[in-house]
Design an enzyme around this catalytic site. Structure first.
Site, PDB file in Angstrom:
ATOM      1  N   GLU A 117      -0.472  -2.366   5.068  1.00 26.91           N
ATOM      2  CA  GLU A 117       0.473  -2.366   6.195  1.00 26.91           C
ATOM      3  C   GLU A 117       0.358  -1.078   7.001  1.00 26.91           C
ATOM      4  O   GLU A 117       0.539  -1.076   8.223  1.00 26.91           O
ATOM      5  CB  GLU A 117       1.908  -2.538   5.690  1.00 26.91           C
TER       6      GLU A 117
ATOM      7  N   ASP B 187       0.802  -1.224   0.000  1.00 23.98           N
ATOM      8  CA  ASP B 187       0.000   0.000   0.000  1.00 23.98           C
ATOM      9  C   ASP B 187       0.835   1.276   0.000  1.00 23.98           C
ATOM     10  O   ASP B 187       1.947   1.318   0.524  1.00 23.98           O
ATOM     11  CB  ASP B 187      -0.954   0.015   1.190  1.00 23.98           C
TER      12      ASP B 187
END
Length: 430
Positions: free
Chosen positions: A165, A99
């Protein structure tokens, strides 16, 4: 005669293992530009947590092209690849996060992100401002290299490409915690996990590591102080939650300074926001505080949470107010804990890959990583890879999570080699 034959077999196996490592090293060098190209594509097209659809599709398609069995949609957008070696052995998991962050990029790079999106119902940019684009590209390179020598692999490699994350959108589940809940460490059961994080303030060519607690456990907190509303001209008619909140903030500073043995582990208690009232002449009924707690051991984490609750509630009680404390409020990551025995076992691999002088023991940091959820299940080693241009002052290098974040791509090949060698050596000595 049998003893001599055994010695010869072991010697032959060792020579073969070394030749495989030399071959993978050459293959890693050969794909450097491909790894850089993957990274630049991911960087130009970042996606926020739980929305990494384009990213996941690219990764899945490539892993499938290598003959790796692929499962998609894990923890919403995660991708898991399984590479079975030609010989029996342990299951080694390797993880990369996917991400980006809601940051508007400010670098002059030709592949800089121009993506606009929304985050928590607000307009935002999107940028790989923490290096997850690098992690994905490196792990794709590792997949290519290891799949090319799969007949020589003594075990199975599980490639984990993990979303969110940085944390899922508010109100959603995601990240490593959800991947673990959905069984990523099973079928086949993982024996060990390795992961890396590029660092913009560590020089290219260096690897840093730490056994034990290397990144902090994180808990966010909400403290609501409930008092009694009154006219600002008559404060004696109130129980002022703003004054009580101020007292709580001051008293919380003693948790670290007076309750923690800071010679062993650092920790943090931070109040990051306080909201109360809407007029200058009204003492409001309540005040809300938000903050973060960080600790480098499970014992310290438990103690800090207990003390914060006690300090907040007792301080409020002494003023005739009530404090409601929620810890965690929405986020909890455990300590990123590098298994000491595993770290000791694999340190020679890192030193052989980067060079002894370039493999550096680092201090613990109070940032957090959800890699810790995997380490709660199996022994794990999480290390840092240099991404700062040689000769640059680390204090002047743009830090992570900022619009100017920059990574020197010449360090990627070392990352590919390190993860390949950790996998091969662990399989060899297990």
């Amino acid at each position: 005669m049998k003893k001599l034959l055994t010695i010869l077999l072991f010697a032959t196996a060792a020579v073969h293992a070394q030749s495989v490592k030399q071959l993978t090293s050459k293959k890693a060098d050969a794909i450097e530009q491909q790894v850089i190209a993957w990274r630049r594509d991911f960087h130009e097209h970042p996606e926020l947590g739980n929305h990494e659809d384009r990213t996941a599709a690219i990764i899945a398609k490539y892993l499938q092209s290598l003959g790796i069995a692929v499962k998609t949609g894990v923890a919403k957008t995660g991708v898991v690849g399984i590479l079975k070696g030609g010989k029996p052995g342990p299951v080694v998991a390797l993880r990369a996060d996917m991400d980006g962050l809601p940051v508007v990029e400010r670098t002059p790079l030709p592949f800089a992100s121009k993506v606009k999106t929304t985050f928590n119902n607000q307009e935002a940019g999107a940028m790989h401002a923490c290096g997850h684009d690098s992690h994905m590209a490196i792990l794709m390179g590792v997949a290519q290299v290891l799949s090319s020598v799969k007949n020589d692999l003594k075990g199975t490699v599980k490639f984990i490409f993990q979303p969110a994350e940085e944390g899922p959108p508010f109100g959603e589940q995601g990240g490593a915690e959800l991947m673990v809940k959905e069984g990523v460490m099973e079928n086949p059961k993982v024996d060990v996990i390795f992961g890396l994080h590029i660092n913009s303030q560590t020089e290219v060519g260096k690897i840093t590591y730490r056994p034990g607690g290397t990144m902090a456990a994180v808990n966010d907190m909400q403290i609501i102080v409930k008092g009694k509303q009154a006219h600002g001209a008559y404060p004696w008619s109130s129980v002022d939650p703003i004054v009580v909140a101020a007292q709580i903030i001051n008293n919380l500073q003693t948790v670290v300074s007076r309750n923690l043995d800071i010679t062993q582990n650092p920790s943090v208690v931070t109040v990051g926001s306080i909201h109360a009232g809407n007029r200058s002449n009204i003492i409001p009924e309540q005040a809300e505080m938000m903050g973060t707690l960080r600790a480098l051991s499970r014992e310290d984490e438990k103690m800090i949470i207990a003390r914060v609750k006690e300090v907040a509630t007792k301080t409020a009680e002494s003023a005739g107010a009530v404090a409601e404390v929620k810890i965690p409020f929405s986020v909890h990551y455990p300590v990123t804990y590098n298994d000491p025995a595993l770290t000791e076992k694999m340190l020679p691999t890192l030193q052989a890959t980067a060079g002894i002088s370039n493999t550096v023991l680092k201090p613990a940091v109070t940032g957090a990583e959800d890699f810790s959820f995997y380490q709660e299940k199996v022994p794990g080693l999480f290390f840092f890879l240099g991404g700062m241009p040689k000769g640059q002052d680390p204090l002047k290098a743009p830090s992570h999570h900022t619009p100017d974040f920059f990574i020197d791509e010449s360090g990627f090949t070392l990352g590919v080699k390190a993860l390949c060698n950790l996998t091969l050596d662990y399989m060899q000595v297990k």
